[in-house]
Motif scaffolding. Sequence first.
Motif: not given
Length: 321
Positions: A34-36, A40-43, A138-140, A163-164
């Motif tokens: 999934q490089e690139g 998204i970070i949820d914190t 995809l989105v990380r 997608r996630l």
Amino acid sequence: MSEELNRERQELAGLAQRFGLPQTVAGDPFPPSQEGAPLIIDTDAGGDPTDVIALVAAAAEPTLTLVSTVDELGGRRARFVRHLLDLLGREDVRVVAGADLGERRMDCIAGLVPDSVEPQRTDLAGTVAEVVTNADDLVRWVGMGPATNLAALLTENPSLAERLVVTQMGGALNHRDPDRADHNFRLDPAAANILLTKGKLPKLVLSDTTFTPELEIAEDSGFYRRLATAEPAWAKLVTAHMAQWFDRFHPGTIQHDGLALAAGLQLPYVALRRERVVLDDIGRMTTAPDGNLARISVKADHRAFLAWLTRRLDTALEETP
């Protein structure tokens, strides 16, 4: 690279079957890189400093696109994250204030955010939809707090699961207190269950893997002393935040969330296996033949991970005015 490795695995397995040799290819296939992909970070940054140290490391990722906050303190976590990212030179990263669970105990950012930092936006669903729409594939998603925000997104729009690519810090098969779930799952067990039932093969970095003295940064550690004597404004902010944690809660912080970030970035520090798991009403996890399929952490190279985390910190100190 992962496609080539998987082809080699298949060829070896085919040769073994053809010539009647013992099967020597073990483990799950290597997942696609999934490089690139947008990150998204949820914190729940603002409590245990593990989140903030992970955010400093994540700020070096050009793909970091969005940070959402959870277990909010009336929007103060989001303002704190905005202030930190600005000091790190990441004004381009959007910040969204997410779910507020009404918990106020884990607040170690008193007096740290200037009044000039405005309240952040709250339209998480729309912002995530925009990130997904603009992404090629995809989105990380890396969850470092309760899964409340992700559960709401997956409930409102189940197609997001396709997608996630979700990595979540949370869960434990052998929690140190058998009567409790780990912190993130305990705060919102229902959301954790939605993550498992509606998410697509999420990666779970269990506290079984992260809760170890090897990952602790203490008040007298070289890591903390290096931050405390550094000149960049972001380091002074992180140091002041850590000092509140040390004073109010514990003289150390274990880097749970940094390890989750590393797993989300597909760095080779966390070993995962496929397992079917279920949660009870209070978020405790067990394996079950009919459970939800996830990839759970089974071990980690803590020393190599800490070396990577330290390099990220040193680079940020060197590159930030």
